[in-house]
Design an enzyme around this catalytic site. Structure first.
Site, PDB file in Angstrom:
ATOM      1  N   PRO A 187      55.358 -65.803 -12.517  1.00 24.30           N
ATOM      2  CA  PRO A 187      53.944 -65.533 -12.826  1.00 24.30           C
ATOM      3  C   PRO A 187      52.979 -66.515 -12.170  1.00 24.30           C
ATOM      4  CG  PRO A 187      55.272 -65.286 -14.798  1.00 24.30           C
ATOM      5  CD  PRO A 187      56.184 -65.850 -13.744  1.00 24.30           C
ATOM      6  N   CYS A 188      51.876 -65.962 -11.662  1.00 26.20           N
ATOM      7  CA  CYS A 188      50.899 -66.779 -10.920  1.00 26.20           C
ATOM      8  C   CYS A 188      49.586 -66.944 -11.679  1.00 26.20           C
ATOM      9  CB  CYS A 188      50.612 -66.137  -9.562  1.00 26.20           C
ATOM     10  SG  CYS A 188      49.761 -64.535  -9.675  1.00 26.20           S
ATOM     11  N   GLN A 189      49.481 -66.385 -12.893  1.00 27.66           N
ATOM     12  CA  GLN A 189      48.189 -66.356 -13.585  1.00 27.66           C
ATOM     13  C   GLN A 189      47.564 -67.730 -13.745  1.00 27.66           C
ATOM     14  OE1 GLN A 189      50.842 -64.565 -14.380  1.00 27.66           O
ATOM     15  NE2 GLN A 189      50.353 -62.747 -15.604  1.00 27.66           N
TER      16      GLN A 189
END
Length: 325
Positions: free
Chosen positions: A99-101
Site C-alpha cells: 500500500p502506498c496511501q
C-alpha cells in the site's frame, strides 16, 4: 498456459506464447502479496513463471482473482499469511505492490508508520518465516524514495539486507514500454538472496543498451527504453501518452500526483475512458475485470501494476539466472 482463461482470452495467450517459450526451463514459483487483480501475476506468468499463492483483502478483487486463477490458494488477510505455507509451495519469488496511501504525495505522508503502508512489515515477517526465498520484488510510488527524507526507502533496503538480500531499485515508467502508452512511474525494488551462487545481480533492473532486444524465438522483447517506445511508433505518427490512472479510480493524476483532473477523460469533446480502455493502458486483456461494477474496475486499474512492466522484470530475473548458471 499457466492460468485458466475463457475463450475470449485465447487469442491473447497465443500472442504471448513466444515470450513464454523463449526461456523455457527457467520457470520459478511466485507468491503474490497485495495481489490486487493480478498485474504482477499476469506479467510474471507471461514471462514464464508460475503463480502458486495470492493474498488480497478486497472482496471484489477476490472475485476477479478466483475467476482467472480458480485453483490457487487465495489468502484474504496478509496478517494471516504464513511463510511456512509459501515454503511448502516451493516459492522462489515473492512479489508485493504494498500500500502506498501513506507514502504518495497525494496521501498523508506518514510513510511506513502509517496505517496502510506499515503493512510492509508484514511482508518482512513473511520473508523471515519463509526463509531464504531467492527473490523479492516490491513495487510502490516513486515518492517512496523521498518519503520521510529518504528514511523509508532506507528502512526497506536495510530490512531486506538484514534478511540476507542484496538489493537494487529503479523507477520504471509504463509509457516506455511499447504496448502501454500511459505515464506511470513506479519504483521497483528487487532483492536477490545472498545465499545464491552469483551475488545480487543488480543488472536485473539495469540492462545494457542493445541487450535482449530480440529473443531466440524471434519475439521482439519489451524494454523500458523510451527510444524503443518512440521507434515502435515511427511509422504511425506521434505517440499519444495518457496521464496516470489514479488509484482512487476517480481521475487521472497531475504530474507528481498533485491533486486530480476530471475523471478518466479523453478526446474533444471529452468523454470518459471505458473500463476496457483502462485495462489496455495497464496491459490487461480486454474485459479482464468484467463482472463487477465499473467503479471497481476503474479503481482496480488505478491501483494495478502495469502488466508489461511486471513481465519485463520477470524476464530479467530469468535472463540473469540463464547467464549465471
Amino acid at each position: 498456459p499457466l492460468c485458466k482463461w475463457n475463450d475470449a482470452h485465447s487469442e491473447y495467450h497465443y500472442r504471448m506464447a513466444p515470450g513464454v517459450l523463449a526461456l523455457q526451463g527457467l520457470e520459478m514459483k511466485v507468491a503474490s502479496l497485495f495481489t490486487g487483480v493480478g498485474g504482477f501475476d499476469l506479467g510474471f506468468e507471461q514471462a514464464g513463471h508460475e503463480v502458486v499463492y495470492q493474498c488480497e483483502s478486497d472482496p471484489k478483487a477476490q472475485e476477479i482473482l478466483r475467476k482467472h486463477w480458480p485453483n490457487i490458494h487465495l489468502e484474504a488477510d496478509v496478517k494471516n499469511a504464513k511463510g511456512n505455507i509459501l515454503q511448502e509451495l516451493g516459492t522462489q519469488i515473492i512479489t508485493a505492490g504494498f500500500p502506498c496511501q501513506n507514502i504518495s504525495i497525494a496521501g498523508n505522508r506518514e510513510g511506513l508508520h502509517g496505517d496502510k503502508s506499515r503493512l510492509f512489515f508484514e511482508i518482512l515477517r513473511i520473508i523471515k518465516e519463509a526463509k531464504n526465498i531467492p527473490y523479492i520484488v516490491l513495487e510502490n510510488v516513486p515518492n517512496l524514495i523521498f518519503s520521510n527524507k529518504g528514511r523509508d526507502l532506507e528502512t526497506v533496503i536495510k530490512s531486506l539486507e538484514q534478511c540476507g538480500y542484496q538489493v537494487s531499485y529503479r523507477i520504471l515508467d509504463s509509457q516506455n514500454f511499447r504496448s502501454t502508452p500511459q505515464r506511470r512511474r513506479r519504483v521497483f525494488i528487487v532483492g536477490r538472496h545472498s545465499t545464491g551462487q552469483f551475488g545480487s545481480g543488480p543488472e536485473i533492473l539495469f540492462e545494457s543498451e542493445g541487450v535482449y532486444r530480440d529473443s531466440t524465438q524471434g519475439e521482439k522483447v519489451e524494454t523500458p527504453n523510451s527510444r524503443d517506445a518512440r521507434k515502435s511508433t515511427r511509422d504511425s505518427g506521434p505517440r499519444i501518452v495518457a496521464p496516470t490512472l489514479n488509484a482512487s479510480g476517480a481521475g487521472t493524476s497531475r504530474p507528481g500526483g498533485q491533486g486530480a483532473e476530471l475523471g478518466f477523460y479523453v478526446g474533444n469533446p471529452p468523454r470518459r475512458l471505458t473500463p476496457i480502455e483502462t485495462e489496455r493502458l495497464q496491459g490487461f486483456p480486454d474485459n479482464f475485470t468484467e463482472g463487477v461494477a465499473d467503479t471497481h474496475r476503474y479503481r482496480f486499474m488505478g491501483n494495478a501494476v502495469t502488466v508489461p512492466v511486471a513481465k519485463w522484470v520477470g524476464q530479467q530475473i530469468q535472463r540473469y539466472e540463464a547467464t549465471n548458471e
